[in-house]
Design a protein around this motif. Structure first.
Motif, mmCIF file in Angstrom:
data_model
loop_
_atom_site.group_PDB
_atom_site.id
_atom_site.type_symbol
_atom_site.label_atom_id
_atom_site.label_comp_id
_atom_site.label_asym_id
_atom_site.label_seq_id
_atom_site.Cartn_x
_atom_site.Cartn_y
_atom_site.Cartn_z
ATOM 1 N N GLY A 56 0.831 -3.763 22.194
ATOM 2 C CA GLY A 56 -0.626 -4.030 21.919
ATOM 3 C C GLY A 56 -1.105 -3.885 23.570
ATOM 4 N N VAL A 57 -2.380 -4.557 23.626
ATOM 5 C CA VAL A 57 -2.933 -4.559 24.657
ATOM 6 C C VAL A 57 -3.282 -6.254 24.995
ATOM 7 C CG1 VAL A 57 -4.134 -2.260 24.610
ATOM 8 C CG2 VAL A 57 -5.256 -3.965 23.374
ATOM 9 N N VAL A 107 -1.444 -3.580 18.447
ATOM 10 C CA VAL A 107 -1.934 -2.039 17.870
ATOM 11 C C VAL A 107 -0.628 -1.292 18.250
ATOM 12 C CG1 VAL A 107 -2.857 -1.554 20.455
ATOM 13 C CG2 VAL A 107 -3.539 -0.199 18.177
ATOM 14 N N HIS A 108 -0.526 -0.534 17.036
ATOM 15 C CA HIS A 108 0.858 0.269 17.087
ATOM 16 C C HIS A 108 0.767 1.217 16.163
ATOM 17 C CE1 HIS A 108 5.008 0.738 18.794
ATOM 18 N NE2 HIS A 108 5.340 0.905 17.612
ATOM 19 N N PRO A 109 1.544 2.382 16.270
ATOM 20 C CA PRO A 109 1.528 3.395 14.975
ATOM 21 C C PRO A 109 2.030 2.963 13.749
ATOM 22 C CG PRO A 109 2.526 4.132 17.007
ATOM 23 C CD PRO A 109 2.377 2.876 17.350
ATOM 24 N N ARG A 110 1.224 2.927 12.666
ATOM 25 C CA ARG A 110 1.305 2.366 11.350
ATOM 26 C C ARG A 110 2.926 2.297 10.986
ATOM 27 N NH1 ARG A 110 -2.369 4.334 6.908
ATOM 28 N NH2 ARG A 110 -0.831 6.312 6.966
ATOM 29 N N ALA A 111 3.269 3.653 11.198
ATOM 30 C CA ALA A 111 4.869 3.909 10.832
ATOM 31 C C ALA A 111 5.742 2.948 11.254
ATOM 32 C CB ALA A 111 4.986 5.369 11.052
ATOM 33 N N PHE A 171 -6.367 2.618 24.058
ATOM 34 C CA PHE A 171 -5.082 2.503 24.106
ATOM 35 C C PHE A 171 -4.532 3.611 23.070
ATOM 36 C CE2 PHE A 171 -0.845 0.608 22.836
ATOM 37 C CZ PHE A 171 -0.183 0.630 24.008
ATOM 38 N N ALA A 172 -4.719 3.486 21.921
ATOM 39 C CA ALA A 172 -4.220 4.435 20.917
ATOM 40 C C ALA A 172 -4.751 5.928 21.090
ATOM 41 C CB ALA A 172 -5.067 4.009 19.598
#
Length: 193
Positions: free
Chosen positions: A63-64, A78-82, A128-129
């Motif tokens: 995340g941030v 926050v991260h890739p949903r997968a 970030f994403a």
């Protein structure tokens, strides 16, 4: 100095914002949506902290963080949903097969609430994403229509926080938190500046 958003790759700073206040305490540590249910239930301190330390060392980190005058004051997962439980959540629909990122948790340290930290975190999570190649980013906030949300349940954010960060409504969900329906908010990052 304003609020600065940085990747959450410094474990001590992540712990300062979302970690347990007492070494023997078990707190979510923002693992509930990040790891499997069985592992989440099984992990206790100090293994829980070590799991988060490991996530902070990954690329991308989990995340941030928001900093004010060099002090960590806020967190957003926050991260890739997968790589989250949202990949298989039955109550929150997938809009399509795009490899979207998920933004699902905000935390602001006491004494810093009401200072725009959540809004800075939402914007910083988007950047970030984007910097990590996300084609789109989603959030799953409550649609509280301006009503007050109890602080313990406000971690998912509100629809207005996501709208202010440029997200648009994408779908309703079957998920309800604190009496409010959650919605899917989405921001397409393809071709965005």
């Amino acid at each position: 100095m304003g609020i600065e958003i940085r990747p959450a790759d410094v474990y001590a700073d992540v712990r300062a914002v979302i970690g347990p206040k007492r070494p023997e305490s078990n707190v979510c540590f923002c693992l509930s949506y990040r790891i499997g249910s069985a592992e989440n239930t099984r992990l206790r301190e100090p293994e829980r902290s070590e799991r988060v330390r490991g996530l902070c060392a990954e690329d991308p980190p989990p995340g941030v963080l928001a900093y004010l005058d060099g002090e960590p004051v806020g967190w957003a997962a926050v991260h890739p949903r997968a790589g989250t439980s949202f990949a298989r959540n039955r109550k929150i629909p997938h809009i399509d097969d795009l490899d979207v990122w998920s933004l699902w948790c905000f935390r602001v340290r006491p004494g810093h609430r009401g200072a725009g930290v959540v809004h800075a975190l939402a914007t910083g999570a988007v950047e970030f994403a984007r910097a990590n190649g996300a084609p789109a980013i989603e959030g799953y906030p409550v649609d509280n229509t301006g009503e007050s949300v109890h602080q313990t349940m406000a971690y998912v954010g509100t629809r207005s926080v996501f709208e202010r960060a440029g997200f648009s409504w994408a779908a309703d969900t079957d998920s309800v938190l604190a009496g409010f329906r959650r919605v899917v908010m989405r921001l397409d990052l393809r071709g965005a500046p």
